[in-house]
Write a protein that holds these residues in place. Structure first.
Motif, PDB file in Angstrom:
ATOM      1  N   GLY A   1       0.768  -1.131  -0.128  1.00 27.33           N
ATOM      2  CA  GLY A   1       0.075   0.112   0.045  1.00 27.33           C
ATOM      3  C   GLY A   1       0.864   1.336  -0.071  1.00 27.33           C
ATOM      4  N   TYR A   2       0.317   2.309  -0.673  1.00 24.44           N
ATOM      5  CA  TYR A   2       0.976   3.703  -0.513  1.00 24.44           C
ATOM      6  C   TYR A   2      -0.150   4.746  -0.307  1.00 24.44           C
ATOM      7  N   LYS A   3       0.272   5.807   0.360  1.00 28.11           N
ATOM      8  CA  LYS A   3      -0.650   6.890   0.685  1.00 28.11           C
ATOM      9  C   LYS A   3      -0.089   8.049   0.313  1.00 28.11           C
ATOM     10  N   CYS A   4      -1.091   9.105  -0.634  1.00 24.67           N
ATOM     11  CA  CYS A   4      -0.876  10.338  -0.775  1.00 24.67           C
ATOM     12  C   CYS A   4      -1.470  11.270   0.206  1.00 24.67           C
ATOM     13  N   ILE A   5      -0.691  11.934   0.830  1.00 21.49           N
ATOM     14  CA  ILE A   5      -1.247  13.006   2.022  1.00 21.49           C
ATOM     15  C   ILE A   5      -1.074  14.196   1.828  1.00 21.49           C
ATOM     16  N   SER A   6      -2.284  15.117   2.300  1.00 16.04           N
ATOM     17  CA  SER A   6      -2.062  16.577   2.056  1.00 16.04           C
ATOM     18  C   SER A   6      -2.542  17.127   3.308  1.00 16.04           C
ATOM     19  N   LYS A   7      -2.040  18.258   3.525  1.00 17.56           N
ATOM     20  CA  LYS A   7      -2.264  18.873   4.896  1.00 17.56           C
ATOM     21  C   LYS A   7      -2.058  20.571   4.784  1.00 17.56           C
ATOM     22  N   ASN A   8      -3.112  21.013   5.165  1.00 18.34           N
ATOM     23  CA  ASN A   8      -2.812  22.822   5.341  1.00 18.34           C
ATOM     24  C   ASN A   8      -3.283  23.094   6.604  1.00 18.34           C
TER      25      ASN A   8
ATOM     26  N   ASN B  97      -5.473   6.437  -0.556  1.00 16.85           N
ATOM     27  CA  ASN B  97      -4.684   4.936  -0.602  1.00 16.85           C
ATOM     28  C   ASN B  97      -4.947   4.313  -1.882  1.00 16.85           C
ATOM     29  N   ILE B  98      -3.574   3.647  -2.203  1.00 15.39           N
ATOM     30  CA  ILE B  98      -3.341   3.021  -3.751  1.00 15.39           C
ATOM     31  C   ILE B  98      -2.761   1.624  -2.959  1.00 15.39           C
ATOM     32  N   ARG B  99      -3.281   0.634  -3.707  1.00 16.07           N
ATOM     33  CA  ARG B  99      -2.343  -0.759  -3.427  1.00 16.07           C
ATOM     34  C   ARG B  99      -1.873  -1.152  -4.850  1.00 16.07           C
ATOM     35  N   LEU B 100      -0.669  -1.565  -4.703  1.00 14.06           N
ATOM     36  CA  LEU B 100       0.346  -1.798  -5.825  1.00 14.06           C
ATOM     37  C   LEU B 100       0.222  -3.493  -5.915  1.00 14.06           C
ATOM     38  N   TYR B 101       0.274  -4.094  -7.137  1.00 14.64           N
ATOM     39  CA  TYR B 101       0.379  -5.546  -7.345  1.00 14.64           C
ATOM     40  C   TYR B 101       0.892  -5.962  -8.560  1.00 14.64           C
TER      41      TYR B 101
END
Length: 409
Positions: free
Chosen positions: A310-317, A325-329
């Motif tokens: 799994g990979y996460k893209c995170i954004s904060k302000n 969330n993205i899962r790579l196979y």
């Protein structure tokens, strides 16, 4: 103050005396002065030069005077300037034309001007000097950049001076529509709005951007001021593909779409929380689509089994945060399988071609329901070293001779 007043009194006395003498001369000669052309109104922008031209025939010994009619002030007699104004001058072409020149016109020069000949009765003609002023933004009374929370209201104010009074028009810098809400017609979309104040209610993120206040009054140049409207909201992330597959040893790209204002800090992590940094393995980019929209991209080079998961893209302000969330196979490479025609012996090529012609254009499975056991038996015969029987059985299956095939076995 005394000297100019005495000068005006002396000029007036001289004018009266000359009038008496000239009246006598006209009576003797029999010709009286006459205006050849009317005096024309003049409109000029502040700071430019203005000119009045007076053409008089048969002037004889009379004199031409220039007077500011609204103040009764004598400006000049013949070619001599009387008023204490260095911007005024009079020229004469030695025949019948007298010209009053006003340099660097000011607003106070506006008014009625008179070209007068001292006949009895007096002859005169008048024209109006209009002084116009290009528009100018009054910055101390005009709004600057503004911040408003999404769903809130914003009031943008623009003040301008000039003469005639400038007309104020609002437009979006990107050419987009201005959304007016709450009026008699409800919600309306406009390309421009007129007035000193622009009121926006229930503001959405799509209304974020630069607004132009444009002031014009017909006197060039028009002027404008740019105001930036910032609409604040917490981050929102959309993931186009939450499950991404790629073959080993290839580059794979993960994407997230982020909307946030004020501008957010965006980054990637693995599912265990480990932050990803740019190096030979990972390449991260951001593409700005609008004032508040960004596309995040993560390129994983030479995809390996260790990259699975799994990979996460995170954004904060400053208002909040969000994650996607993205899962790579791993995807298996599909290898080309041999066709039955590739395995046919040469002696059966003609027969196979005949059957191919027979079933050319058939779409769908060639196996009928209940034939799975037969096909399995045929395939198992291949392992016993009797491929010719398998071929004939296949041919019989295509032609529907199932009973004969069973007798052979």
């Amino acid at each position: 103050m005394g000297a100019p007043r005495n000068l005006h009194v002396a000029a007036a006395s001289l004018w009266v005396g000359a009038l008496s003498v000239l009246h006598f001369l006209v009576a003797v000669s029999g010709f009286e002065p006459d205006f050849l052309y009317p005096l024309e109104n003049v409109t000029v922008a502040q700071g430019r030069d203005a000119t009045f031209t007076c053409v008089v025939n048969n002037l004889g010994g009379y004199r031409v005077a220039w007077i500011k009619a609204d103040t009764k002030a004598i400006l000049a007699i013949h070619e001599h300037v009387i008023t204490n104004n260095a911007r005024l001058s009079v020229t004469h072409n030695d025949y019948n034309t007298w010209t009053l020149n006003i340099r660097s016109v000011k607003r106070e020069d506006r008014g009625q001007y008179m070209c007068q000949v001292n006949t009895d009765p007096m002859k005169m003609q008048t024209a109006f000097l209009e002084v116009v002023i290009p528009p100018d933004i009054v910055y101390e009374e005009t709004s600057g950049d503004m911040m408003v929370p999404e769903g809130g209201s914003a009031k943008l104010v623009c003040k301008a001076r000039g003469y005639p009074k400038p007309r104020i028009v609002w437009r979006r810098e990107d050419g987009g529509e201005i959304i007016a809400r709450g009026g008699p017609s409800g919600k309306s979309r406009l390309t421009s709005v007129e007035g000193e104040m622009l009121t926006l209610t229930k503001v959405t993120r799509s209304e974020m951007g630069a607004y132009l206040c444009i002031a014009a009054n017909g006197v060039p140049p028009s002027v404008s001021k740019r105001m930036m409207l910032h609409v604040h909201f917490h981050p929102l992330i959309q993931v186009p593909n939450q499950l991404v597959g790629a073959p080993a040893n290839t580059d794979v790209t993960l994407q997230c779409h982020v909307e946030a204002s004020p501008k957010a800090i965006n980054y990637w992590t693995r599912e265990n929380g480990e932050m990803i940094i740019s190096n030979d393995k990972y390449f991260m980019t951001e593409i700005n689509n609008s004032y508040y929209s960004v596309q995040m991209r993560l390129v994983i080079r030479r995809f390996h089994k260790s990259d699975l998961g799994g990979y996460k893209c995170i954004s904060k302000n400053s208002i909040g945060d969000a994650e996607g969330n993205i899962r790579l196979y791993e995807m298996e490479m599909q290898e080309r399988t041999e066709t039955e025609e590739d395995t046919l012996p040469e002696e059966n090529t003609d027969e196979a071609s005949s059957n191919n012609r027979l079933y050319n254009g058939f779409q769908g499975s060639l196996t009928e329901p209940g034939d799975n056991k037969v096909r399995a038996d045929i395939d198992s015969s291949t392992s016993t070293g009797t491929p010719s029987i398998r071929i004939r059985a296949a041919d019989f299956l295509r032609s529907g001779h199932l009973l004969l095939m069973l007798l052979l076995f």
